[in-house]
Design a protein around this motif. Structure first.
Motif, short mmCIF file in Angstrom:
data_model
loop_
_atom_site.label_atom_id
_atom_site.label_comp_id
_atom_site.label_asym_id
_atom_site.label_seq_id
_atom_site.Cartn_x
_atom_site.Cartn_y
_atom_site.Cartn_z
N ASP A 57 -8.64 -7.00 -4.19
CA ASP A 57 -10.01 -6.55 -4.41
C ASP A 57 -10.59 -5.86 -3.19
OD1 ASP A 57 -10.07 -7.60 -7.00
OD2 ASP A 57 -10.50 -9.59 -6.22
N GLY A 58 -9.73 -5.64 -2.21
CA GLY A 58 -10.21 -5.03 -0.97
C GLY A 58 -10.75 -6.10 -0.04
N CYS A 59 -10.53 -5.92 1.21
CA CYS A 59 -11.05 -6.86 2.20
C CYS A 59 -12.55 -6.62 2.35
CB CYS A 59 -10.37 -6.66 3.55
SG CYS A 59 -8.62 -6.97 3.52
N GLU A 60 -13.27 -7.67 2.65
CA GLU A 60 -14.71 -7.55 2.82
C GLU A 60 -15.06 -6.51 3.87
OE1 GLU A 60 -18.11 -10.50 4.38
OE2 GLU A 60 -16.91 -11.26 2.72
N SER A 61 -14.31 -6.51 4.97
CA SER A 61 -14.57 -5.56 6.06
C SER A 61 -13.89 -4.22 5.82
CB SER A 61 -14.10 -6.13 7.38
OG SER A 61 -12.68 -6.18 7.40
N GLY A 62 -13.00 -4.17 4.82
CA GLY A 62 -12.26 -2.95 4.57
C GLY A 62 -11.00 -2.83 5.42
N LYS A 63 -10.71 -3.86 6.22
CA LYS A 63 -9.55 -3.83 7.10
C LYS A 63 -8.77 -5.13 6.98
CE LYS A 63 -11.66 -0.87 10.56
NZ LYS A 63 -12.03 -0.72 11.94
N LEU A 64 -7.47 -5.00 7.11
CA LEU A 64 -6.59 -6.16 7.17
C LEU A 64 -5.60 -5.89 8.29
CD1 LEU A 64 -5.50 -8.85 6.01
CD2 LEU A 64 -4.07 -7.46 4.49
N HIS A 65 -5.53 -6.75 9.25
CA HIS A 65 -4.60 -6.61 10.37
C HIS A 65 -3.48 -7.62 10.18
CE1 HIS A 65 -7.35 -4.06 12.66
NE2 HIS A 65 -8.30 -4.82 12.13
N VAL A 66 -2.26 -7.15 10.26
CA VAL A 66 -1.09 -8.01 10.13
C VAL A 66 -0.32 -7.93 11.44
CG1 VAL A 66 1.06 -8.43 8.88
CG2 VAL A 66 -0.96 -7.62 7.64
#
Length: 111
Positions: A57-66
């Motif tokens: 559903d998309g990250c709340e911040s719009g970013k995902l760091h792996v």
């Protein structure tokens, strides 16, 4: 086969919970730390499912760091190239990883 690989236990209740409940809990977190046994197919599959649930559903911040600690800092350029250059294949990534030779994990389950 280790039958406990996909058993998720709540620290609060100390009982097994469905992975969907875990995913709902994780979706509300800012930081998720996931330890693993490197290159274990079942664990990598679980991590992929977890990542998909975090991006569905998309990250709340719009970013995902792996962060993949299989790669030392001097290998960051390999990951950058793999992400940005569609012509840099997974096979080339594996070969470059092997050529540097400081880590030596099997990357195939992460394909």
């Amino acid at each position: 086969m280790n039958r406990f690989v996909h058993r998720i236990v709540s620290a609060r209740t100390r009982s097994a919970i469905p992975k969907e409940i875990l995913y709902q809990e994780i979706a509300r977190k800012k930081v998720v730390w996931f330890g693993e046994i490197h290159s274990e197919d079942r664990i990598v599959a679980f991590q992929n499912d977890l990542l998909k649930s975090m991006t569905a559903d998309g990250c709340e911040s719009g970013k995902l760091h792996v962060i993949l600690e299989h790669f030392s800092m001097d290998m960051q350029c390999l990951l950058d190239t793999f992400q940005s250059n569609p012509k840099f294949s997974f096979e080339q990534l594996k070969q470059a990883y092997k050529d540097i030779g400081t880590e030596g994990h099997n990357l195939d389950p992460y394909r």
